[in-house]
Scaffold this active site. Sequence first.
Site, PDB file in Angstrom:
ATOM      1  N   GLU A 116       0.867  -1.179   0.000  1.00 22.35           N
ATOM      2  CA  GLU A 116       0.000   0.000   0.000  1.00 22.35           C
ATOM      3  C   GLU A 116       0.904   1.230   0.000  1.00 22.35           C
ATOM      4  O   GLU A 116       1.982   1.218   0.589  1.00 22.35           O
ATOM      5  CB  GLU A 116      -0.873   0.001   1.263  1.00 22.35           C
ATOM      6  N   CYS A 119      -6.602   0.866   3.133  1.00 24.77           N
ATOM      7  CA  CYS A 119      -7.557   1.984   3.213  1.00 24.77           C
ATOM      8  C   CYS A 119      -7.494   2.873   1.979  1.00 24.77           C
ATOM      9  O   CYS A 119      -8.447   3.574   1.650  1.00 24.77           O
ATOM     10  CB  CYS A 119      -7.272   2.809   4.449  1.00 24.77           C
ATOM     11  N   ASN A 144     -11.833  -3.355   0.928  1.00 25.83           N
ATOM     12  CA  ASN A 144     -10.693  -3.619   1.801  1.00 25.83           C
ATOM     13  C   ASN A 144     -11.108  -4.158   3.156  1.00 25.83           C
ATOM     14  O   ASN A 144     -11.106  -5.342   3.399  1.00 25.83           O
ATOM     15  CB  ASN A 144      -9.852  -2.345   1.959  1.00 25.83           C
ATOM     16  N   GLU A 145     -11.527  -3.264   4.041  1.00 29.22           N
ATOM     17  CA  GLU A 145     -11.743  -3.681   5.432  1.00 29.22           C
ATOM     18  C   GLU A 145     -13.189  -3.376   5.800  1.00 29.22           C
ATOM     19  O   GLU A 145     -13.456  -2.890   6.885  1.00 29.22           O
ATOM     20  CB  GLU A 145     -10.789  -2.862   6.311  1.00 29.22           C
TER      21      GLU A 145
HETATM   22  O1  AHR Z   1      -1.847  -1.448   6.975  1.00 34.78           O
HETATM   23  C1  AHR Z   1      -2.308  -0.188   7.347  1.00 34.78           C
HETATM   24  C2  AHR Z   1      -3.814  -0.100   7.305  1.00 34.78           C
HETATM   25  O2  AHR Z   1      -4.356  -0.939   8.269  1.00 34.78           O
HETATM   26  C3  AHR Z   1      -4.469  -0.542   6.032  1.00 34.78           C
HETATM   27  O3  AHR Z   1      -4.571   0.465   5.103  1.00 34.78           O
HETATM   28  C4  AHR Z   1      -5.836  -0.944   6.467  1.00 34.78           C
HETATM   29  O4  AHR Z   1      -6.393  -1.949   5.656  1.00 34.78           O
HETATM   30  C5  AHR Z   1      -5.668  -1.338   7.909  1.00 34.78           C
HETATM   31  O5  AHR Z   1      -6.561  -0.676   8.711  1.00 34.78           O
END
Ligand code: AHR
Length: 634
Positions: free
Chosen positions: A25, A219, A350-351
């Site tokens: 990322e 994120c 993603n999350e």
């Molecule tokens: O790895 C850092 C962040 O942690 C990532 O962007 C997210 O997916 C998680 O909350």
Amino acid sequence: MTTITVQVDQPGPAINPAMWGVFFEDINFGADGGLYAELVKNRSFEFPDAMMGWFKISPSKARGTIEVHTDRPFNAANPHYLRITSEGHDLFGVANEGFRGMGVREGESYRFSAQIRLAAGDPKLRIALYGSDGTLLDSVCISGFSPDWRKYSAVLRPCSTDPRAKLYVLLENAGALDIDMVSLFPEKTWKNRPGGLRADLVQMLADLRPGFLRFPGGCIVEGSELDKRYQWKNTIGPVEERKLLINRWNYEFIHRPTPDYYQSFGLGFFEFFQLCEDIGAEPLPIINCGMACQFNSGELVPIDQLDPYIQDALDLIEFANGPTTSTWGAKRAALGHPKPFNLRMLGIGNEQWGPQYIERYARFADAIKTRYPEIQLVAAAGPEPADSRFQFAWEKLRELKADIIDEHCYAKPEWFFNNVHRYDSYDRNGPKVFMGEYAAQSDKVVSVKNRNNLECALAEAAYMIGMERNADVVCMAAYAPLFAHADAWQWRPNLIWCDNLRVFGTPSYYVQQLFSINRGNRLLPVNLELLSETRSGQRFFASATRDDASGELILKVVNGDDAPVTAMLNLAGAKEVTGKPKLILLAGAKPSDENSFDEPKRVAPQTSVLSIDSPHFTHTFPAFSFCVLRIGVR
Ligand code: AHR
């Protein structure tokens, strides 16, 4: 005595060749300022403060003006450019500070390039590299400019190495020039690709031999609001047409603001796929599912307006795999890659969590599976490994017969040691697990005090042993985050630290590497009988696999305690030991041991020959250690 019995003659489930991978990322200057080797920050003057990263150079006799213009731009997607007008009494212009400076090496070549248009007079342009102490490292003069935008380039060869050099762009005599896309790239990039990636950082990835690469986030995929989400279509094609976007890690943490953090997308989706191919990793792109980050706005795309988002996913599959006669396959071919990238997995969101996610996931899954039933979809299960959001996601995704569920966990080392058996009780007939983001936190999540120490690495190794032992359920896993620039990070711990010239792997890096290069093909049953008088909560774990190619048994053992453990090893079903058995040891003097730029290998694997001549032997596992034993058996 503690005994470890490995049933060498009872191979179990196959282990996914892509089991251990990496998650990239653009956080901590991971892409711009990191992997993407561009040395000029704000090269196209598109930051909201168009002069951020640039400053005026005007010796006492010099007279001139620096202005940011947008009329008749070089490129409409990035319309700002700089007009430098000089009266010609002295050198006059601007300098760029790079990403916390520019790392340059003595004797290596750096290609300067810029789009330039003559606005008045017949000025000459002096391009110079200065070291952090003001020493001139090299300079070159360019002249003969056209009244139309044209690309000009020159090569600089610094006379000494400097981690914080600056690039000067100066008019030598009277006149005016319009300047845009000012760039300085090392010629030595990964595979020497012009405009490519930092070779030393890619090498660190290649050395991990990752089974997959998950990208581009995190994120960053979601965006704090939807208009700041990651849109892959904006990241392919000519770099000057890739529209700049603020990086969400620019402002996410009030305690670590990074006001100069933007995404140029020089490392875009084509480059991600190419990187996967280079390092032999399966691509696992993550696509926005119509939801902005739920830690931020949580903005939602109404279900009846989701089609363009789903279309982006379908087009991405076509871009990666489609024939060159298809719309998006043709674009891939035009970028220089007619062969498909063999995309086999795609992450939806993603999350994310809650019914809003499930509803959206179901729409994506319907559309994608109808058109591409062979693509394995990775669904999200929220940011925590066991809360109500997680339980809800699992229940619903099980009903939807999801292929793979992405679990995340950032927690203290204890959590990892205490959850080694987490997957033992998972349903063998449900979705597979992807442990998509995890890292032991020596302090707490998002704390600036977190350290990449040996204890954290051992906790992760213990948890990986648990995943390996459950390789029939856990199909993939990746540490997070991957990269951090020592002068520009927002989040710690991280797997790999770099600055402008150096890089080192953390103890966690070596754990990931040891698992990856010692993966094996089939799981072997291991029975661990701990010495009866050992204290409860002992941090001693083992798993074993078989490597078909070499005929070796690979035994992995973590001893996370402060005392050595002597164990009796029984390689049940083996008649004899063959070849030269190997021991690879990752250990340290104390759990707080770390690596650093000065001591990059303080905690690093050491290989030795294991002197054993029978399938039954004793071995002492040092305190605070992770051992990999590779033993040929017959
Ligand atoms: O790895 C850092 C962040 O942690 C990532 O962007 C997210 O997916 C998680 O909350």
